[in-house]
Design a protein around this motif. Structure first.
Motif, PDB file in Angstrom:
ATOM      1  N   VAL A  38       0.839  -1.202   0.000  1.00 18.41           N
ATOM      2  CA  VAL A  38       0.000   0.000   0.000  1.00 18.41           C
ATOM      3  C   VAL A  38       0.876   1.255   0.000  1.00 18.41           C
ATOM      4  CG1 VAL A  38      -1.651   1.326   1.375  1.00 18.41           C
ATOM      5  CG2 VAL A  38      -2.031  -1.120   0.967  1.00 18.41           C
ATOM      6  N   ARG A  39       1.959   1.255   0.763  1.00 18.43           N
ATOM      7  CA  ARG A  39       2.871   2.410   0.767  1.00 18.43           C
ATOM      8  C   ARG A  39       3.478   2.631  -0.625  1.00 18.43           C
ATOM      9  NH1 ARG A  39       3.820   4.649   5.658  1.00 18.43           N
ATOM     10  NH2 ARG A  39       3.412   3.313   7.457  1.00 18.43           N
ATOM     11  N   ARG A  40       3.827   1.541  -1.317  1.00 23.13           N
ATOM     12  CA  ARG A  40       4.337   1.678  -2.698  1.00 23.13           C
ATOM     13  C   ARG A  40       3.283   2.321  -3.585  1.00 23.13           C
ATOM     14  NH1 ARG A  40       6.326  -3.426  -1.758  1.00 23.13           N
ATOM     15  NH2 ARG A  40       4.857  -4.437  -3.162  1.00 23.13           N
ATOM     16  N   GLY A  41       2.024   1.949  -3.366  1.00 25.05           N
ATOM     17  CA  GLY A  41       0.938   2.540  -4.140  1.00 25.05           C
ATOM     18  C   GLY A  41       0.809   4.033  -3.871  1.00 25.05           C
ATOM     19  N   SER A  70      -1.101   6.918   8.210  1.00 27.37           N
ATOM     20  CA  SER A  70      -0.820   5.597   8.785  1.00 27.37           C
ATOM     21  C   SER A  70      -1.370   4.494   7.896  1.00 27.37           C
ATOM     22  CB  SER A  70      -1.397   5.478  10.200  1.00 27.37           C
ATOM     23  OG  SER A  70      -2.795   5.629  10.189  1.00 27.37           O
ATOM     24  N   VAL A  71      -0.769   3.311   8.072  1.00 29.87           N
ATOM     25  CA  VAL A  71      -1.164   2.115   7.332  1.00 29.87           C
ATOM     26  C   VAL A  71      -1.204   0.965   8.337  1.00 29.87           C
ATOM     27  CG1 VAL A  71      -0.579   0.563   5.426  1.00 29.87           C
ATOM     28  CG2 VAL A  71      -0.001   2.984   5.260  1.00 29.87           C
ATOM     29  N   LEU A  72      -2.325   0.239   8.365  1.00 29.22           N
ATOM     30  CA  LEU A  72      -2.524  -0.845   9.329  1.00 29.22           C
ATOM     31  C   LEU A  72      -2.936  -2.115   8.597  1.00 29.22           C
ATOM     32  CD1 LEU A  72      -4.829   1.203  11.730  1.00 29.22           C
ATOM     33  CD2 LEU A  72      -2.341   0.976  11.898  1.00 29.22           C
ATOM     34  N   ALA A  73      -2.396  -3.249   9.004  1.00 33.27           N
ATOM     35  CA  ALA A  73      -2.744  -4.536   8.384  1.00 33.27           C
ATOM     36  C   ALA A  73      -3.364  -5.471   9.404  1.00 33.27           C
ATOM     37  CB  ALA A  73      -1.490  -5.189   7.803  1.00 33.27           C
ATOM     38  N   ASP A  74      -4.197  -6.383   8.908  1.00 34.71           N
ATOM     39  CA  ASP A  74      -4.750  -7.409   9.793  1.00 34.71           C
ATOM     40  C   ASP A  74      -4.065  -8.759   9.607  1.00 34.71           C
ATOM     41  OD1 ASP A  74      -5.834  -8.488   7.459  1.00 34.71           O
ATOM     42  OD2 ASP A  74      -7.905  -8.420   8.150  1.00 34.71           O
ATOM     43  N   GLY A  75      -3.149  -8.849   8.646  1.00 34.79           N
ATOM     44  CA  GLY A  75      -2.438 -10.103   8.407  1.00 34.79           C
ATOM     45  C   GLY A  75      -3.253 -11.131   7.656  1.00 34.79           C
ATOM     46  N   ARG A  76      -4.460 -10.754   7.224  1.00 30.41           N
ATOM     47  CA  ARG A  76      -5.339 -11.670   6.493  1.00 30.41           C
ATOM     48  C   ARG A  76      -5.757 -11.088   5.152  1.00 30.41           C
ATOM     49  NH1 ARG A  76     -10.123 -11.897   8.997  1.00 30.41           N
ATOM     50  NH2 ARG A  76      -9.665 -10.089  10.246  1.00 30.41           N
ATOM     51  N   GLY A  77      -4.942 -10.158   4.618  1.00 32.06           N
ATOM     52  CA  GLY A  77      -5.233  -9.600   3.309  1.00 32.06           C
ATOM     53  C   GLY A  77      -6.031  -8.313   3.315  1.00 32.06           C
ATOM     54  N   HIS A  78      -6.096  -7.663   4.463  1.00 35.01           N
ATOM     55  CA  HIS A  78      -6.791  -6.379   4.550  1.00 35.01           C
ATOM     56  C   HIS A  78      -5.843  -5.325   5.108  1.00 35.01           C
ATOM     57  CE1 HIS A  78     -10.130  -9.364   5.028  1.00 35.01           C
ATOM     58  NE2 HIS A  78     -10.485  -8.703   3.938  1.00 35.01           N
ATOM     59  N   VAL A  79      -5.922  -4.131   4.532  1.00 32.17           N
ATOM     60  CA  VAL A  79      -5.119  -3.001   4.996  1.00 32.17           C
ATOM     61  C   VAL A  79      -6.017  -1.780   5.062  1.00 32.17           C
ATOM     62  CG1 VAL A  79      -3.220  -1.437   4.397  1.00 32.17           C
ATOM     63  CG2 VAL A  79      -2.950  -3.892   4.055  1.00 32.17           C
ATOM     64  N   ARG A 101      -9.897  23.262  -6.975  1.00 27.20           N
ATOM     65  CA  ARG A 101     -10.661  23.014  -8.196  1.00 27.20           C
ATOM     66  C   ARG A 101     -11.485  24.263  -8.476  1.00 27.20           C
ATOM     67  NH1 ARG A 101     -15.581  20.136  -9.497  1.00 27.20           N
ATOM     68  NH2 ARG A 101     -15.325  19.256 -11.580  1.00 27.20           N
ATOM     69  N   GLY A 102     -11.098  24.994  -9.512  1.00 25.10           N
ATOM     70  CA  GLY A 102     -11.778  26.252  -9.772  1.00 25.10           C
ATOM     71  C   GLY A 102     -11.573  27.187  -8.595  1.00 25.10           C
ATOM     72  N   ASP A 103     -12.657  27.725  -8.068  1.00 23.38           N
ATOM     73  CA  ASP A 103     -12.559  28.626  -6.917  1.00 23.38           C
ATOM     74  C   ASP A 103     -12.761  27.895  -5.583  1.00 23.38           C
ATOM     75  OD1 ASP A 103     -15.251  28.070  -7.154  1.00 23.38           O
ATOM     76  OD2 ASP A 103     -15.922  30.147  -6.978  1.00 23.38           O
ATOM     77  N   ARG A 104     -12.744  26.578  -5.624  1.00 22.76           N
ATOM     78  CA  ARG A 104     -12.945  25.776  -4.406  1.00 22.76           C
ATOM     79  C   ARG A 104     -11.649  25.109  -3.975  1.00 22.76           C
ATOM     80  NH1 ARG A 104     -17.743  22.789  -7.185  1.00 22.76           N
ATOM     81  NH2 ARG A 104     -19.375  24.326  -6.978  1.00 22.76           N
ATOM     82  N   GLY A 105     -11.495  24.947  -2.690  1.00 20.59           N
ATOM     83  CA  GLY A 105     -10.390  24.189  -2.140  1.00 20.59           C
ATOM     84  C   GLY A 105     -10.934  23.162  -1.166  1.00 20.59           C
ATOM     85  N   ILE A 106     -10.149  22.129  -0.922  1.00 17.46           N
ATOM     86  CA  ILE A 106     -10.571  21.106   0.043  1.00 17.46           C
ATOM     87  C   ILE A 106      -9.355  20.614   0.806  1.00 17.46           C
ATOM     88  CG2 ILE A 106     -10.352  19.120  -1.509  1.00 17.46           C
ATOM     89  CD1 ILE A 106     -13.042  18.108  -0.256  1.00 17.46           C
ATOM     90  N   GLU A 107      -9.555  20.361   2.075  1.00 18.90           N
ATOM     91  CA  GLU A 107      -8.596  19.670   2.924  1.00 18.90           C
ATOM     92  C   GLU A 107      -9.431  18.750   3.788  1.00 18.90           C
ATOM     93  OE1 GLU A 107      -5.451  20.523   6.503  1.00 18.90           O
ATOM     94  OE2 GLU A 107      -5.577  21.976   4.878  1.00 18.90           O
ATOM     95  N   ILE A 108      -9.267  17.443   3.572  1.00 15.07           N
ATOM     96  CA  ILE A 108     -10.190  16.502   4.204  1.00 15.07           C
ATOM     97  C   ILE A 108      -9.479  15.188   4.514  1.00 15.07           C
ATOM     98  CG2 ILE A 108     -11.051  15.567   2.018  1.00 15.07           C
ATOM     99  CD1 ILE A 108     -13.898  15.744   3.345  1.00 15.07           C
ATOM    100  N   ARG A 109      -9.842  14.589   5.626  1.00 13.81           N
ATOM    101  CA  ARG A 109      -9.297  13.266   5.995  1.00 13.81           C
ATOM    102  C   ARG A 109     -10.102  12.188   5.300  1.00 13.81           C
ATOM    103  NH1 ARG A 109      -8.269  11.325  11.332  1.00 13.81           N
ATOM    104  NH2 ARG A 109      -6.647  10.159  10.296  1.00 13.81           N
ATOM    105  N   GLN A 110      -9.378  11.204   4.842  1.00  9.36           N
ATOM    106  CA  GLN A 110      -9.990  10.046   4.189  1.00  9.36           C
ATOM    107  C   GLN A 110      -9.310   8.775   4.688  1.00  9.36           C
ATOM    108  OE1 GLN A 110      -9.330  10.661  -0.020  1.00  9.36           O
ATOM    109  NE2 GLN A 110     -11.232  11.810  -0.240  1.00  9.36           N
ATOM    110  N   GLY A 111      -9.971   7.670   4.421  1.00  9.56           N
ATOM    111  CA  GLY A 111      -9.396   6.371   4.689  1.00  9.56           C
ATOM    112  C   GLY A 111      -9.701   5.444   3.532  1.00  9.56           C
ATOM    113  N   LEU A 112      -8.811   4.497   3.327  1.00  7.01           N
ATOM    114  CA  LEU A 112      -9.021   3.475   2.310  1.00  7.01           C
ATOM    115  C   LEU A 112      -8.925   2.117   2.977  1.00  7.01           C
ATOM    116  CD1 LEU A 112      -6.747   4.865  -0.570  1.00  7.01           C
ATOM    117  CD2 LEU A 112      -9.221   5.125  -0.318  1.00  7.01           C
ATOM    118  N   PHE A 113      -9.827   1.217   2.579  1.00  8.86           N
ATOM    119  CA  PHE A 113      -9.813  -0.159   3.062  1.00  8.86           C
ATOM    120  C   PHE A 113      -9.484  -1.035   1.861  1.00  8.86           C
ATOM    121  CE2 PHE A 113     -11.783  -4.253   3.944  1.00  8.86           C
ATOM    122  CZ  PHE A 113     -11.297  -4.526   5.208  1.00  8.86           C
TER     123      PHE A 113
END
Length: 131
Positions: free
Chosen positions: A10-13, A74-83, A93-105
Motif C-alpha cells: 500500500v505504501r508503494r501505491g 498511517s497504514v494498518l494490516a490485519d495479516g489476512r489480506g486487509h489493509v 478546483r476552480g474557486d474551491r479548495g478542500i482539505e479533508i481526511r480520508q481512509g481506504l480499506f
C-alpha cells in the motif's frame, strides 16, 4: 520490526500515486480491481477494472490541475489480506479548495490490490467540491 508486506504494498501505491507513476500503480492492481468512491458526485461509484481505476486517479489530477495531494498518515494490516490507510487530501478546483481526511480499506490477494473502499470525513463536502 519490519513492516507487514501488505502495508509495504500500500505504501508503494501511495508513493507511485504521489509521483504520478501510473505504470507502477498498474503493477500493484489486479486486472479486475475495483475502487469504490462514496457520495453523489461525478467521481462517485464503482470504478471496475485496472484501467478504470487508473483513469480515476488520472482524473483526480486533471480535475484539480495537478493540485491533488495526499499526505499519508498511517497504514494498518490485519495479516489476512486487509489493509487500512488514513490520509489527508488537499486540492483546489476552480474557486474551491478542500482539505479533508480520508481512509481506504484495501483487500489484497496474491500480493496485489483487488478492492479499495474509500471513506471520507465529510461526504457532503466532497460532493460539493467535485460537483
Amino acid at each position: 520490526m519490519s513492516e507487514h508486506p501488505d502495508c509495504a504494498l500500500v505504501r508503494r501505491g501511495y508513493e507511485a500515486f504521489g509521483n504520478g507513476d501510473m505504470e507502477t500503480m498498474s503493477t500493484l492492481l489486479t486486472a479486475d480491481a475495483i475502487h469504490h468512491v462514496p457520495g453523489s458526485n461525478p467521481l462517485s461509484g464503482h470504478h471496475k477494472g485496472r484501467e478504470n481505476v487508473l483513469d480515476l486517479y488520472r482524473r483526480l489530477g486533471e480535475e484539480t490541475k495537478g493540485t491533488f495531494q495526499v499526505d499519508l498518515e498511517s497504514v494498518l494490516a490485519d495479516g489476512r489480506g486487509h489493509v487500512m490507510s488514513f490520509h489527508t487530501v488537499r486540492a483546489d478546483r476552480g474557486d474551491r479548495g478542500i482539505e479533508i481526511r480520508q481512509g481506504l480499506f484495501f483487500t489484497i490477494i496474491g500480493h496485489k490490490i483487488t478492492d479499495i473502499d474509500q471513506c471520507t470525513a465529510d461526504i457532503d463536502e466532497e460532493d460539493v467540491f467535485w460537483s
